[in-house]
Design a protein around this motif. Structure first.
Motif, PDB file in Angstrom:
ATOM      1  N   LEU A 115      -7.866  -7.853  17.272  1.00 62.77           N
ATOM      2  CA  LEU A 115      -7.581  -8.852  18.294  1.00 62.77           C
ATOM      3  C   LEU A 115      -7.070 -10.131  17.631  1.00 62.77           C
ATOM      4  O   LEU A 115      -7.715 -10.673  16.744  1.00 62.77           O
ATOM      5  CB  LEU A 115      -8.836  -9.160  19.112  1.00 62.77           C
ATOM      6  N   TYR A 121      -2.881  -7.910  20.347  1.00 67.42           N
ATOM      7  CA  TYR A 121      -3.534  -7.153  19.287  1.00 67.42           C
ATOM      8  C   TYR A 121      -2.523  -6.899  18.173  1.00 67.42           C
ATOM      9  O   TYR A 121      -1.341  -6.675  18.413  1.00 67.42           O
ATOM     10  CB  TYR A 121      -4.039  -5.803  19.803  1.00 67.42           C
ATOM     11  N   SER A 128      -2.837   0.154   8.392  1.00 62.77           N
ATOM     12  CA  SER A 128      -4.146   0.821   8.370  1.00 62.77           C
ATOM     13  C   SER A 128      -4.519   1.424   9.717  1.00 62.77           C
ATOM     14  O   SER A 128      -5.453   2.224   9.814  1.00 62.77           O
ATOM     15  CB  SER A 128      -5.240  -0.171   7.968  1.00 62.77           C
ATOM     16  N   ARG A 129      -3.790   1.049  10.762  1.00 63.29           N
ATOM     17  CA  ARG A 129      -3.977   1.568  12.125  1.00 63.29           C
ATOM     18  C   ARG A 129      -5.091   0.863  12.897  1.00 63.29           C
ATOM     19  O   ARG A 129      -5.233   1.083  14.098  1.00 63.29           O
ATOM     20  CB  ARG A 129      -4.250   3.086  12.069  1.00 63.29           C
ATOM     21  N   GLN A 130      -5.870   0.038  12.245  1.00 65.57           N
ATOM     22  CA  GLN A 130      -6.948  -0.669  12.923  1.00 65.57           C
ATOM     23  C   GLN A 130      -6.380  -1.648  13.934  1.00 65.57           C
ATOM     24  O   GLN A 130      -5.450  -2.391  13.633  1.00 65.57           O
ATOM     25  CB  GLN A 130      -7.816  -1.422  11.915  1.00 65.57           C
ATOM     26  N   MET A 131      -6.944  -1.669  15.131  1.00 62.95           N
ATOM     27  CA  MET A 131      -6.508  -2.613  16.169  1.00 62.95           C
ATOM     28  C   MET A 131      -7.318  -3.891  16.006  1.00 62.95           C
ATOM     29  O   MET A 131      -8.552  -3.879  16.078  1.00 62.95           O
ATOM     30  CB  MET A 131      -6.749  -2.018  17.558  1.00 62.95           C
ATOM     31  N   PHE A 167      -1.551  -1.694  28.082  1.00 63.30           N
ATOM     32  CA  PHE A 167      -0.809  -2.148  26.919  1.00 63.30           C
ATOM     33  C   PHE A 167       0.691  -2.094  27.132  1.00 63.30           C
ATOM     34  O   PHE A 167       1.207  -1.248  27.873  1.00 63.30           O
ATOM     35  CB  PHE A 167      -1.133  -1.261  25.709  1.00 63.30           C
ATOM     36  N   GLY A 168       1.387  -2.980  26.429  1.00 68.50           N
ATOM     37  CA  GLY A 168       2.831  -2.868  26.310  1.00 68.50           C
ATOM     38  C   GLY A 168       3.177  -1.835  25.252  1.00 68.50           C
ATOM     39  O   GLY A 168       2.303  -1.244  24.621  1.00 68.50           O
ATOM     40  N   GLN A 169       4.479  -1.668  25.048  1.00 64.40           N
ATOM     41  CA  GLN A 169       4.949  -0.607  24.161  1.00 64.40           C
ATOM     42  C   GLN A 169       4.821  -0.970  22.690  1.00 64.40           C
ATOM     43  O   GLN A 169       4.934  -0.104  21.820  1.00 64.40           O
ATOM     44  CB  GLN A 169       6.415  -0.279  24.479  1.00 64.40           C
ATOM     45  N   GLN A 229      -1.723  -4.391  14.881  1.00 60.75           N
ATOM     46  CA  GLN A 229      -2.037  -3.102  14.271  1.00 60.75           C
ATOM     47  C   GLN A 229      -1.271  -2.983  12.959  1.00 60.75           C
ATOM     48  O   GLN A 229      -0.105  -2.636  12.934  1.00 60.75           O
ATOM     49  CB  GLN A 229      -1.680  -1.934  15.205  1.00 60.75           C
ATOM     50  N   PHE A 266       0.750  -5.627  19.886  1.00 59.26           N
ATOM     51  CA  PHE A 266       0.659  -5.149  21.265  1.00 59.26           C
ATOM     52  C   PHE A 266       0.168  -6.260  22.179  1.00 59.26           C
ATOM     53  O   PHE A 266      -0.819  -6.945  21.873  1.00 59.26           O
ATOM     54  CB  PHE A 266      -0.313  -3.971  21.374  1.00 59.26           C
ATOM     55  N   MET A 270       2.467  -3.930  13.751  1.00 57.62           N
ATOM     56  CA  MET A 270       2.885  -3.752  15.135  1.00 57.62           C
ATOM     57  C   MET A 270       1.979  -4.634  15.992  1.00 57.62           C
ATOM     58  O   MET A 270       0.760  -4.683  15.768  1.00 57.62           O
ATOM     59  CB  MET A 270       2.778  -2.289  15.561  1.00 57.62           C
TER      60      MET A 270
END
Lengths: 113, 117
Positions: free
Chosen positions: B47, B37, B42-45, B107-109, B39, B91, B89
């Protein structure tokens, strides 16, 4: 993105105050999830629902409760907010089939002072 | 319990170059799904790509491809011809596929990718 909305998008509250976050979806997806995102931890599952009135705990459920009285709405409640619950909260949904994708809402930033 | 580890908190790449983000996971299941994923600020996840563990062929989506090594439990993401819009970012996530599985993602970090012009 499966028509997922979250409200509020931002909230600042004080320790000890009850808080409810709402997730609303328009795609009739069976499964709904609440995750929290914190630096260094990625996203972690709080609670999830596999149908109306069917919910279960995730890995970080302490201090949180959920309810799902309608397919489209999944509520996350912090009964008495603490500073450790300051986080970004994401709702997600999926249809229920075995190979489908999980869709995420825009997130809610919650600050507990 | 399953775990997902992203050992690179931050990566940087020059625009138009190629970068690889690493992810390892631990599970006792033989059938599962892996995801990347994105990010953005905008913070939207979003895929990016998914891989079914039973498929030997690595998944590809335009400039994004994965190197899935099941025996090594490794799932890296390669971004070719990096663009400024790839800065985000990323993930890595795992989902089991058993009959009782309810689709929960682990999820990973996260890895923050910087793209330099």
């Amino acid at each position: 993105d499966a028509g997922i909305t979250q409200s509020p998008r931002h909230k600042v509250t004080e320790t000890g105050t009850p808080v409810t976050l709402r997730c609303h979806q328009t795609e009739n997806h069976r499964y709904m999830y609440w995750y929290r995102q914190d630096p260094g931890h990625g996203l972690r599952l709080i609670h999830y629902s596999y149908g109306v009135k069917d919910t279960d705990k995730g890995e970080v459920s302490d201090g949180y409760s959920v309810s799902r009285s309608k397919t489209e709405d999944f509520l996350l409640t912090l009964e008495s907010a603490t500073s450790s619950q300051t986080s970004v909260y994401f709702c997600a949904t999926k249809t229920g089939a075995g190979t489908d994708t999980q869709y995420f809402g825009p997130g809610t930033r919650l600050t507990v002072l | 319990a399953q775990t997902v580890t992203q050992s690179q908190p931050e990566m940087s790449v020059q625009e138009a170059e190629t970068v690889t983000l690493s992810c390892t996971y631990d599970t006792s299941e033989s059938d599962y799904y892996l995801f990347w994923y994105k990010q953005p600020p905008s913070r939207q996840m979003i895929l990016v790509i998914r891989q079914e563990a039973y498929k030997q062929q690595n998944a590809t989506e335009n400039r994004f491809s994965v190197n899935f090594q099941k025996a090594a439990k490794s799932f890296s993401l390669k971004i070719s011809d990096s663009q400024l819009g790839d800065a985000a970012m990323y993930f890595c996530a795992f989902r089991g596929h058993g009959s009782g599985n309810t689709g929960k993602l682990i999820f990973g970090q996260g890895t923050t990718l910087q793209v330099k012009p």
